[in-house]
Design an enzyme around this catalytic site. Sequence first.
Site, mmCIF file in Angstrom:
data_model
loop_
_atom_site.group_PDB
_atom_site.id
_atom_site.type_symbol
_atom_site.label_atom_id
_atom_site.label_comp_id
_atom_site.label_asym_id
_atom_site.label_seq_id
_atom_site.Cartn_x
_atom_site.Cartn_y
_atom_site.Cartn_z
ATOM 1 N N CYS A 1 0.820 -1.214 0.000
ATOM 2 C CA CYS A 1 0.000 0.000 0.000
ATOM 3 C C CYS A 1 0.854 1.265 0.000
ATOM 4 O O CYS A 1 0.676 2.140 -0.854
ATOM 5 C CB CYS A 1 -0.969 -0.019 1.177
ATOM 6 S SG CYS A 1 -0.228 -0.370 2.780
ATOM 7 N N TYR A 2 1.798 1.370 0.924
ATOM 8 C CA TYR A 2 2.699 2.523 0.904
ATOM 9 C C TYR A 2 3.445 2.624 -0.432
ATOM 10 O O TYR A 2 3.516 3.707 -1.028
ATOM 11 C CB TYR A 2 3.715 2.433 2.041
ATOM 12 C CG TYR A 2 3.244 2.880 3.405
ATOM 13 C CD1 TYR A 2 2.644 4.128 3.594
ATOM 14 C CD2 TYR A 2 3.440 2.081 4.522
ATOM 15 C CE1 TYR A 2 2.248 4.552 4.853
ATOM 16 C CE2 TYR A 2 3.050 2.492 5.794
ATOM 17 C CZ TYR A 2 2.451 3.729 5.954
ATOM 18 O OH TYR A 2 2.072 4.142 7.209
#
Length: 341
Positions: free
Chosen positions: A149-150
């Site tokens: 996600c990051y």
Amino acid sequence: MIRVGIAGATGYTGFELVRILRRHPEVQLAWLTSESNAGGRLSSVFPCPWDDELLPLEQALRQRLDEVDVVFLCLPHAASMEAVAQVIAAGVKAIDLSADFRLRDAAVYQRWYAHPHTQAQLLAEAVYGLPEMYRDAVAAARLIANPGCYPTSVILALAPLARAGLLRGRVIADSKSGVSGAGRGLRLSSHFVEANENFSPYSIGRQHRHLPEMEEQLTAQARSAPAAFQVIFSPHLLPVNRGILSTLYVELPKKLSGDALLSLYRDAYGHEPFIHLLGLNQVATLRHTVGSNRCAIGLSPQADNLLIVTSSIDNLLKGASGQAVQNMNVMWGLPETTALL
């Protein structure tokens, strides 16, 4: 119809997949697994109307792979690699939402995840699942390594600069994530009293295990215009349920006007259905993207060649399950927006 199995359906990403695929017009859900709730029903784990049986993972992999065309694996890091190997050996496609196949080098994986890679022979064929960068490879793949996600928020924000050779020296990535990014398992930092009305950094600098994923992919994008750069990554825990906001600070090697920068990003993303490129000096916020599969990107040029890029995604959608379904749509030649907002 695409017959789908979901391994790990009772985590946050697994349940998001169920929600998306239930409305997908070309999908039939064949089975769901859950180790912690095996033998139960999905409706007893989440407040939902779906009464699917939850199987043990071993049973699904041993007895029911012939019922599916693709398996989404929402398993913990290090727990996914053996299951992926079984899926691939059965001639079934795999979309893995763990980190087990995102890095090309097994030694790098072991360094950052403190676990030997037991299926290193599959690393070379795993396709990093960012359609905006690898659409043709995703379409032909049998194993997708769904991005973190990051990294999704950072890579999409910086890839046009990397391709143009504009990433030099230190690049600072200051990122904030909602509590669901920590998963559904219990840990002290995600307890309500710890997270609510608080805002805390963790694993800052060059400690977080998403760092090599970011640098590997940005380096790959910069191959036609190589330059030395290093990402300084500082993640923070936001007291919200979901969403990621990344603010990137880039010292450009030459002066570029705001219009030139905007043109660079329009050339990269102008036709991408899930990239929301904001107007010059407009900043991305969580509300631009939470609840959707979009990534919003804002460009804010400053004095002295400093560029600030803001990027937001929903960590459970474009950062996980929505992106996994986008990849599946590409693999089957469907419109990428099918079942996605």
